[in-house]
Scaffold this motif. Sequence first.
Motif: not given
Length: 53
Positions: A29-32, A37-43
């Motif tokens: 799993v990576v950051n956008h 990341a501060s939320s799962s939506a940013e991964t």
Amino acid sequence: MAQDVLCEVSSCVHNITSQNKCGATQIYVVNHKDNNASSSAETDCKTFEPADL
């Protein structure tokens, strides 16, 4: 470490659809972006591979 990784992405080859579990041997799993990341939506899950549906 997690024993079971749940996954609802039915279009992924690693998805065990009858159990909604990921059957991959490891998960990546990576950051956008380059920041933390501060939320799962940013991964993103880089383990994803499309299944032949």
